[in-house]
Scaffold this active site. Sequence first.
Site, mmCIF file in Angstrom:
data_model
loop_
_atom_site.group_PDB
_atom_site.id
_atom_site.type_symbol
_atom_site.label_atom_id
_atom_site.label_comp_id
_atom_site.label_asym_id
_atom_site.label_seq_id
_atom_site.Cartn_x
_atom_site.Cartn_y
_atom_site.Cartn_z
ATOM 1 N N SER A 1 0.830 -1.194 0.000
ATOM 2 C CA SER A 1 0.000 0.000 0.000
ATOM 3 C C SER A 1 0.865 1.243 0.000
ATOM 4 O O SER A 1 1.998 1.241 0.501
ATOM 5 C CB SER A 1 -0.905 0.018 1.238
ATOM 6 O OG SER A 1 -1.595 1.245 1.365
ATOM 7 N N TYR B 1 -2.057 -1.156 10.199
ATOM 8 C CA TYR B 1 -2.156 -1.435 8.762
ATOM 9 C C TYR B 1 -0.874 -1.014 8.048
ATOM 10 O O TYR B 1 -0.323 -1.769 7.236
ATOM 11 C CB TYR B 1 -3.363 -0.695 8.193
ATOM 12 C CG TYR B 1 -3.507 -0.793 6.694
ATOM 13 C CD1 TYR B 1 -4.053 -1.932 6.100
ATOM 14 C CD2 TYR B 1 -3.102 0.249 5.862
ATOM 15 C CE1 TYR B 1 -4.197 -2.022 4.724
ATOM 16 C CE2 TYR B 1 -3.233 0.167 4.486
ATOM 17 C CZ TYR B 1 -3.786 -0.971 3.922
ATOM 18 O OH TYR B 1 -3.921 -1.060 2.557
ATOM 19 N N LYS C 1 1.697 -3.548 6.079
ATOM 20 C CA LYS C 1 1.976 -3.399 4.653
ATOM 21 C C LYS C 1 3.457 -3.091 4.400
ATOM 22 O O LYS C 1 4.004 -3.486 3.366
ATOM 23 C CB LYS C 1 1.090 -2.304 4.063
ATOM 24 C CG LYS C 1 -0.384 -2.701 3.948
ATOM 25 C CD LYS C 1 -0.571 -3.933 3.071
ATOM 26 C CE LYS C 1 -2.027 -4.206 2.767
ATOM 27 N NZ LYS C 1 -2.204 -5.385 1.862
#
Length: 255
Positions: free
Chosen positions: A142, A155, A159
């Site tokens: 991401s 998150y 990632k």
Amino acid sequence: MSTLLTDKIAIVTGGASGIGRATAELFVEHGAKVVIADRNEEQGTLLAQALGAGAEFKYTDVAKAEQVQELVDFTVDRFGGLNVMYNNAGISGAIHNSFLTDDFNDFEQVISVNLFGTMVGCQCAARYMVDHGGGSIINTSSLAALKPGLPLITYRAAKAGVMQLTQSIARELGVHGVRVNCIAPGHIPAGMTFYDISARIKKTQPLQRQGAPEDVANAALYLASDLSAQVTGVILPVDGGTNLGDPIYVQEPGL
């Protein structure tokens, strides 16, 4: 029909919607046999039916290692092999606007799906590919891993781990003919981007064009095909240049 993926057999996790769906559709269009893996059984089954004989659906929770191995076994049994593994499944987790107030209640789930699920997907696919002539592994990271900040600390960390995982195993698996690459989407209106991003694009994305899931799917197609035969260990942002910094608006002289 294009022949880019003719005779290729692929798995797309998180394939029932968003980027995964766009990728599954494009892979089939280019001649691949595709197994769509997802926890959304209804959407996944409908998509596989719509794509025809070149697609199958397999319910898979990538956070459970045994289900990922079952997915690989199912693919080999159904279509006779595995050439492309696209570890795309992911979740965002709860939004916290401050690290100091984050309760980390979703930490295990976010890490399990985004990082552990990708790690296990790479391992299960690689074990098959190493003994069967190589292949291509693609992971979804991401823009959030390239641009530190808030929210979604867990998150972002997961990632970022996907990026490190990709490059680390690319070094080991290359000698076996297995390529491992990573896509870092940004500002793509898909499942986890649930807000109007037009204002953010104007302020933070040098290329002002609005991206789409199909743009990420095109990158996955390149990495899955022999067009990228000499490419491994790459982190490929599909973000309109956002990772470079904010756009520069130059005022014309005299204005």
